[in-house]
Design a protein around this motif. Structure first.
Motif, PDB file in Angstrom:
ATOM      1  N   HIS A  97     -14.872 -46.482 -47.624  1.00  8.73           N
ATOM      2  CA  HIS A  97     -15.486 -47.349 -46.613  1.00  8.73           C
ATOM      3  C   HIS A  97     -14.576 -48.536 -46.339  1.00  8.73           C
ATOM      4  N   SER A 112     -19.129 -50.958 -41.774  1.00 12.16           N
ATOM      5  CA  SER A 112     -19.760 -49.652 -41.595  1.00 12.16           C
ATOM      6  C   SER A 112     -18.721 -48.532 -41.445  1.00 12.16           C
ATOM      7  N   GLU A 114     -19.325 -45.525 -40.569  1.00  9.98           N
ATOM      8  CA  GLU A 114     -19.684 -44.673 -39.429  1.00  9.98           C
ATOM      9  C   GLU A 114     -18.952 -45.099 -38.161  1.00  9.98           C
TER      10      GLU A 114
END
Length: 143
Positions: A97, A112, A114
């Motif tokens: 991450h 994040s 994502e």
């Protein structure tokens, strides 16, 4: 005389060390409990963890804190993220991450995963493999 909270923290610390195949020495256990005892992930520097040990009344030297953090990284239960080549942060969250580095307060926080897209990595030299990619996004206040 341990409170329920400190017993839980102790247990979590012990389990975490076992995951890394590390012998739970007293000093490792006290640092592990401070790091993962509440079940939350955190980013620490050796200095900030050392300060926390003093606050908790533990007798651990700064050198021991450094060596123990390195041992935790080698055991694969923590990651070291280097900012500026001089400052190391140690992260208890070990999935891939990205991070924000807050220049104004010298602090690291999770970003994040994502929303991060890396389309292409440069060809790595023959005989090597990529162990991981650290993404640090540096932030500073506007103005």
């Amino acid at each position: 005389d341990m409170t329920v909270t400190s017993m839980l923290a102790h247990e979590r610390g012990q389990r975490w060390l076992t995951e890394g195949g590390l012998r739970p020495t007293r000093q490792r256990l006290s640092l592990a409990s401070l790091l993962v005892g509440d079940g939350l992930n955190r980013h620490v520097t050796a200095e900030s963890l050392y300060a926390a040990t003093l606050e908790a009344g533990e007798k651990v030297s700064l050198a021991t804190v450094y060596n123990t953090l390195r041992a935790f990284c080698e055991a694969g239960i923590m990651h070291e993220i280097t900012v500026d080549g001089t400052r190391s942060y140690f992260d208890t969250r070990i999935d891939d991450h990205p991070h924000f580095f807050w220049e104004d307060d010298n602090r690291l926080s999770d970003a994040s995963p994502e929303e991060l897209e890396i389309a292409h990595l440069p060809e790595h030299p023959a005989g090597t493999e990529i162990s991981r990619v650290d993404v640090v996004i540096r932030l500073r206040r506007k103005g």
